[in-house]
Design an enzyme around this catalytic site. Structure first.
Site, PDB file in Angstrom:
ATOM      1  N   HIS A 133       1.292   4.928  -6.869  1.00  0.00           N
ATOM      2  CA  HIS A 133       0.908   6.194  -6.557  1.00  0.00           C
ATOM      3  C   HIS A 133       1.041   6.504  -4.963  1.00  0.00           C
ATOM      4  O   HIS A 133       1.158   7.411  -4.293  1.00  0.00           O
ATOM      5  CB  HIS A 133      -0.067   7.028  -7.123  1.00  0.00           C
ATOM      6  CG  HIS A 133      -0.049   8.324  -7.319  1.00  0.00           C
ATOM      7  ND1 HIS A 133       0.837   9.079  -6.621  1.00  0.00           N
ATOM      8  CD2 HIS A 133      -0.728   9.146  -8.227  1.00  0.00           C
ATOM      9  CE1 HIS A 133       0.448  10.337  -7.186  1.00  0.00           C
ATOM     10  NE2 HIS A 133      -0.198  10.501  -8.027  1.00  0.00           N
ATOM     11  N   ARG A 134       0.950   5.346  -4.358  1.00  0.00           N
ATOM     12  CA  ARG A 134       0.979   5.403  -2.597  1.00  0.00           C
ATOM     13  C   ARG A 134       2.521   5.601  -2.324  1.00  0.00           C
ATOM     14  O   ARG A 134       2.829   6.134  -1.077  1.00  0.00           O
ATOM     15  CB  ARG A 134       0.488   4.291  -2.124  1.00  0.00           C
ATOM     16  CG  ARG A 134      -0.835   3.915  -2.240  1.00  0.00           C
ATOM     17  CD  ARG A 134      -1.238   2.380  -1.940  1.00  0.00           C
ATOM     18  NE  ARG A 134      -0.379   1.448  -2.551  1.00  0.00           N
ATOM     19  CZ  ARG A 134      -0.461   0.264  -2.179  1.00  0.00           C
ATOM     20  NH1 ARG A 134      -1.402  -0.419  -1.241  1.00  0.00           N
ATOM     21  NH2 ARG A 134      -0.044  -0.534  -2.922  1.00  0.00           N
TER      22      ARG A 134
END
Length: 425
Positions: free
Chosen positions: A398-399
Site C-alpha cells: 500500500h506504500r
C-alpha cells in the site's frame, strides 16, 4: 576497596549453560544491572548482570565456557564497600529483560563473520535481544550503524544492515516510542512434554531462510489483498486440446505458464506493479522476470523465469519444468532465484479458494491463485451458464499501490486469461 567475587546467581532450572558473549573485560567500569555475560540455554538467552557498581579486575570465564549457579564470573572492585555481592536473577534476553523469540536465519550477508566464529561485540551498546538477532543473522555488530538512544544498536538496525539497507531514521531524543521497536510480550516458553508425548524436529534450512524473510516482509510491508475471479473456460479447453495434440512430442503446458504471460502484459499496463521501493524513490523496472512458488520436500522456493516477455508459453512451460525439478532436487543456484519483478503463487494443484500471499520483497505485489471451480454465472444478467473460474488473490504494497490500481490490475489480469488474444493487441 574490597575485591568481590561475582558468581552466577540462581538461573532457575538451567545448569551447564554455555557463555555466548562477554560484555566486560579487565579494567571496565560497570554499574548495577550492567550485563557481564550472556548465556544461552535451549529455551532462552539470559544476561547475568552486575550486582554492584565497580571496576572489573579479572574475568574468570571466556566465550564457550559452561556455567551454572555459583560459577565465578569476574572479580570486581566495588565502588562502595559493604555493598552486597549477591546477584539478582539473570534476566532473559530481550528488550526490557524479556525473552526474545527464536528467529530463523537467512543466508549470511557479506558483512558476516565466518560461520562458527563468534566476534567480539563486548564494546557495542545493544540489548540482549538485538545481540541475539545479530548472532542469528551472522551480522558483525561492530559494523552496524546505531540509531537507538545513546548510540544503541537496535534490532531494526541489524535487520536493515543484514539485507544491505540503510539504517532507520533516529528518533528525536526524548520522543515517545512509535511502536516500531515492537515491544511485544516474550514468546511463551512451554514444556510441551508435560501434556503428552512430543517429537522435536528441526526446521529445514529452506524453512529457516524463508521463514525469516516472510516474517520480515509481513511486518515491514503494509499488505492489502484483493480477491477476484477469472473466467478461464475457453483457455482451459484450449490448453487441454493443445496438450493432447502435442502429447507425443512431450510438450505439456500448465495454466501457470499462461498466467506468467498474463502477468507480463499486466505489468506493462501497470508499471507501478513492476517496481521496488528504494527509500523515497520508486525503481521502475524495464525488464520482466517472473517468479513462481515451487513446493519442494524441504519447503517453498521461488525460481525466476527471466525475460518472460521474450518467451512464448511453451518455452516458459519447459523452463518452469526444468527449474521446478532443480528445486525439488535441491540444486537451484542462487541466481536462479534472484531478480524477480513479480511472483505467482499457485495452490491450484492442491485446493483452496482464496488466501493472502505474502509479498516477496523487494517486489511490491504477488498474485495468488487457487483451484479452479465451476460456477453458474450470468454474463448478460439474463441467462445463466456454467463457467470455469480461477480464484485470484492479489496482495500489494500500500506504500506504492492504491486500491483502485489494484482492482484494475486484477480485472486486467482476469480479462487476459478470459481471452489471451488480448495480449497480442
Amino acid at each position: 576497596m574490597a575485591i568481590q567475587e561475582i558468581k552466577v546467581p540462581d538461573i532457575g532450572d538451567f545448569s551447564d549453560v554455555p557463555i555466548i558473549e562477554l560484555h566486560v573485560q579487565a579494567g571496565d567500569s560497570v554499574q548495577v544491572e550492567d550485563p557481564l555475560i550472556t548465556v544461552e540455554s535451549d529455551k532462552a538467552s539470559m544476561d547475568v548482570p552486575a550486582p554492584v557498581a565497580g571496576t572489573v579486575k579479572e574475568v574468570k570465564v571466556k566465550v564457550g565456557d559452561s556455567v551454572s549457579e555459583g560459577s565465578t564470573i569476574v572479580m570486581l572492585e566495588a565502588e562502595n564497600e559493604g555493598e552486597s555481592p549477591s546477584s539478582p536473577a539473570a534476566s532473559p534476553a530481550g528488550e526490557e529483560g524479556k525473552a526474545a523469540p527464536p528467529a530463523a536465519a537467512p543466508s549470511a550477508p557479506s558483512s558476516a563473520p565466518p560461520t562458527g566464529q563468534i566476534a567480539d561485540f563486548s564494546r557495542v551498546h545493544a540489548s540482549p535481544s538485538a545481540r541475539r538477532v545479530a548472532r542469528e543473522l551472522e551480522v558483525d555488530l561492530n559494523r552496524v550503524p546505531p540509531t537507538g538512544l545513546k548510540g544503541r544498536v537496535t534490532q531494526e538496525d541489524i535487520q536493515n544492515f543484514a539485507k544491505g539497507g540503510a539504517p532507520a531514521a533516529q528518533p528525536a531524543a526524548g520522543a515517545p516510542s512509535s511502536g516500531a521497536g515492537m515491544d511485544l510480550l516474550p514468546w511463551p516458553q512451554v514444556d510441551f512434554s508435560k501434556f503428552g508425548p512430543v517429537e522435536t524436529k528441526p526446521l529445514s534450512r529452506i524453512k529457516k531462510i524463508s521463514g525469516a524473510n516472510l516474517h520480515r516482509n509481513w511486518v515491514r510491508i503494509p499488505h492489502v489483498t484483493n480477491h477476484d475471479e477469472a473466467d478461464i473456460t475457453d483457455l482451459e479447453a484450449f490448453r487441454v486440446q493443445f496438450n493432447k495434440a502435442n502429447e507425443k512430442a512431450g510438450i505439456k503446458v500448465s495454466m501457470l505458464a499462461f498466467m506468467i504471460k498474463a502477468a507480463v502484459a499486466s505489468l506493462k499496463q501497470f508499471p507501478e506493479f513492476n517496481a521496488s521501493l528504494d527509500g523515497d524513490n520508486l525503481i521502475l523496472k524495464q525488464y520482466y522476470h517472473i517468479g513462481f512458488a515451487a513446493d519442494t520436500p524441504n519447503g517453498l522456493v521461488v525460481p525466476v523465469i527471466r525475460d518472460a516477455d521474450q518467451k512464448g508459453v511453451v518455452e516458459i512451460a519447459q523452463e518452469m519444468g526444468a527449474l521446478a525439478k532443480l528445486a525439488r532436487d535441491g540444486k537451484l543456484k542462487p541466481d536462479q532465484m534472484q531478480g524477480g519483478c513479480f511472483t505467482i503463487s499457485s495452490l491450484g494443484g492442491i485446493g483452496g479458494l482464496y488466501f493472502t500471499p505474502i509479498i516477496n520483497a523487494p517486489e511490491v505485489a504477488i498474485m495468488g491463485v487457487c483451484r479452479s471451480f465451476w460456477k453458474q454465472v450470468s454474463p448478460d444478467g439474463k441467462q445463466s451458464e456454467w463457467r470455469f473460474m480461477l480464484p485470484l488473490s492479489l496482495s500489494w504494497d500500500h506504500r506504492v499501490i492504491d486500491g483502485a490500481a489494484a482492482a484494475r490490475f486484477n480485472v486486467h489480469f482476469a480479462n487476459l486469461l478470459a481471452d489471451m488474444r488480448r495480449i497480442i493487441m
